[in-house]
Design an enzyme around this catalytic site. Sequence first.
Site, PDB file in Angstrom:
ATOM      1  N   THR A  20       0.849  -1.195   0.000  1.00 56.90           N
ATOM      2  CA  THR A  20       0.000   0.000   0.000  1.00 56.90           C
ATOM      3  C   THR A  20       0.884   1.243   0.000  1.00 56.90           C
ATOM      4  O   THR A  20       1.790   1.366   0.819  1.00 56.90           O
ATOM      5  CB  THR A  20      -0.925   0.022   1.226  1.00 56.90           C
ATOM      6  OG1 THR A  20      -0.150  -0.073   2.415  1.00 56.90           O
ATOM      7  CG2 THR A  20      -1.888  -1.156   1.183  1.00 56.90           C
ATOM      8  N   ILE A  31       3.338  -1.148   6.609  1.00 57.92           N
ATOM      9  CA  ILE A  31       3.848  -2.187   5.709  1.00 57.92           C
ATOM     10  C   ILE A  31       4.689  -1.596   4.585  1.00 57.92           C
ATOM     11  O   ILE A  31       5.633  -2.231   4.102  1.00 57.92           O
ATOM     12  CB  ILE A  31       2.688  -3.028   5.142  1.00 57.92           C
ATOM     13  CG1 ILE A  31       3.247  -4.292   4.464  1.00 57.92           C
ATOM     14  CG2 ILE A  31       1.843  -2.224   4.155  1.00 57.92           C
ATOM     15  CD1 ILE A  31       2.187  -5.294   4.095  1.00 57.92           C
ATOM     16  N   GLN A  34       8.208  -1.517   5.605  1.00 56.18           N
ATOM     17  CA  GLN A  34       8.792  -2.860   5.556  1.00 56.18           C
ATOM     18  C   GLN A  34       9.206  -3.213   4.124  1.00 56.18           C
ATOM     19  O   GLN A  34      10.276  -3.781   3.897  1.00 56.18           O
ATOM     20  CB  GLN A  34       7.787  -3.879   6.077  1.00 56.18           C
ATOM     21  CG  GLN A  34       7.400  -3.700   7.538  1.00 56.18           C
ATOM     22  CD  GLN A  34       6.339  -4.705   7.959  1.00 56.18           C
ATOM     23  OE1 GLN A  34       6.439  -5.890   7.666  1.00 56.18           O
ATOM     24  NE2 GLN A  34       5.302  -4.233   8.633  1.00 56.18           N
ATOM     25  N   THR A  79      -3.356   3.814  -2.073  1.00 55.29           N
ATOM     26  CA  THR A  79      -4.566   3.879  -1.242  1.00 55.29           C
ATOM     27  C   THR A  79      -4.846   5.295  -0.750  1.00 55.29           C
ATOM     28  O   THR A  79      -5.877   5.536  -0.133  1.00 55.29           O
ATOM     29  CB  THR A  79      -4.439   2.955  -0.023  1.00 55.29           C
ATOM     30  OG1 THR A  79      -3.294   3.336   0.749  1.00 55.29           O
ATOM     31  CG2 THR A  79      -4.304   1.498  -0.450  1.00 55.29           C
ATOM     32  N   LYS A  80      -3.922   6.214  -0.993  1.00 53.84           N
ATOM     33  CA  LYS A  80      -4.125   7.621  -0.615  1.00 53.84           C
ATOM     34  C   LYS A  80      -3.271   8.495  -1.527  1.00 53.84           C
ATOM     35  O   LYS A  80      -2.264   8.042  -2.081  1.00 53.84           O
ATOM     36  CB  LYS A  80      -3.774   7.851   0.850  1.00 53.84           C
ATOM     37  CG  LYS A  80      -2.386   7.333   1.250  1.00 53.84           C
ATOM     38  CD  LYS A  80      -2.001   7.753   2.665  1.00 53.84           C
ATOM     39  CE  LYS A  80      -2.862   7.099   3.716  1.00 53.84           C
ATOM     40  NZ  LYS A  80      -2.436   7.455   5.080  1.00 53.84           N
ATOM     41  N   VAL A 118      -6.652   0.361   5.612  1.00 52.85           N
ATOM     42  CA  VAL A 118      -7.032   0.205   7.021  1.00 52.85           C
ATOM     43  C   VAL A 118      -5.833   0.621   7.878  1.00 52.85           C
ATOM     44  O   VAL A 118      -4.698   0.607   7.435  1.00 52.85           O
ATOM     45  CB  VAL A 118      -7.444  -1.252   7.305  1.00 52.85           C
ATOM     46  CG1 VAL A 118      -7.832  -1.454   8.762  1.00 52.85           C
ATOM     47  CG2 VAL A 118      -8.596  -1.656   6.391  1.00 52.85           C
ATOM     48  N   GLY A 119      -6.057   0.978   9.117  1.00 55.54           N
ATOM     49  CA  GLY A 119      -4.953   1.407   9.977  1.00 55.54           C
ATOM     50  C   GLY A 119      -4.645   2.862   9.732  1.00 55.54           C
ATOM     51  O   GLY A 119      -5.477   3.740  10.000  1.00 55.54           O
ATOM     52  N   GLY A 121      -4.649   4.442   7.073  1.00 55.48           N
ATOM     53  CA  GLY A 121      -5.567   5.029   6.097  1.00 55.48           C
ATOM     54  C   GLY A 121      -6.921   5.392   6.666  1.00 55.48           C
ATOM     55  O   GLY A 121      -7.660   6.189   6.074  1.00 55.48           O
TER      56      GLY A 121
END
Length: 352
Positions: A20, A31, A34, A79-80, A118-119, A121
């Site tokens: 993401t 993530i 990572q 995602t953003k 999610v998280g 975001g």
Amino acid sequence: MITYGSGDLLRADTEALVNTVNCVGVMGKGIALQFKRRYPEMFTAYEKACKRGEVTIGKMFVVDTGQLDGPKHIINFPTKKHWRAPSKLAYIDAGLIDLIRVIRELNIASVAVPPLGVGNGGLDWEDVEQRLVSAFQQLPDVDAVIYPPSGGSRAIEGVEGLRMTWGRAVILEAMRRYLQQRRAMEPWEDPAGISHLEIQKLMYFANEADPDLALDFTPGRYGPYSERVRHLLQGMEGAFTVGLGDGTARVLANQPISLTTKGTDAITDYLATDAAADRVSAAVDTVLRVIEGFEGPYGVELLASTHWVATREGAKEPATAAAAVRKWTKRKGRIYSDDRIGVALDRILMTA
């Protein structure tokens, strides 16, 4: 096929991993960070693409890893727009359309997907999960491993009171006796335990010997595969067996799974006292007779895959069996020759 993963997504045994990202070239947390640390060349390519304005909502940015072992593709999913801004469900919807396109165009057979948006975001997991499931239902032949936001290693719960059952007994006895047989035939293989891949194939032949096991095998990436076998192993992890962990290790790492002292004692007691002991022994006897000479991950995968095409696809002639096995996946086409498949077919027909 849709399944759920846990633990480290970057260790998922899939052809592609989804990351993401935002559209401004920053991988500073979660993530994405990572991925940046694990694949620095991928990050450099992504950063440059952002500067060129090529990373946008609804468009995947795919980087090939160039690795012979491990994931072939990193699919960066925006995602953003900015790392400070929240995600929107509309971004997920647009991105999933393009993700499905990419998977089809690259002929990707398996993919691991994080909880998109999610998280950090700010999106609700239930909303995102519904969209993921709906999207991957369009690709029934693709192994899609969805990672919920909880993550982490699977906790071992309730192992102290774990009860021996017929199905567990077949797995444990097959593991115990197969390891003894493999040591004699393949002494260079890991003496501590046997891999998940090998256990899957042992239980495939056990299910053929005694269909009441009802293990529901399907054609997987490495031959016949049963999700129920994996669940049985996970249920015994930490009590009767050890080595599976959270189940996210790469299949071809052949991580050894072994019986614990408790598991050895439990199966010994079961075979000495339970009315189903003879049935367990009979199934395992059949398995070991069929796979004799094919011990080891390479051999049992070959034998089980050949058995599948012969019995499910009617490929009972050497040429048709070889063609069916070698087109199963590109990997099988590389590692299994027509001659080896022919030898496996002879064994299948001889023991039928």
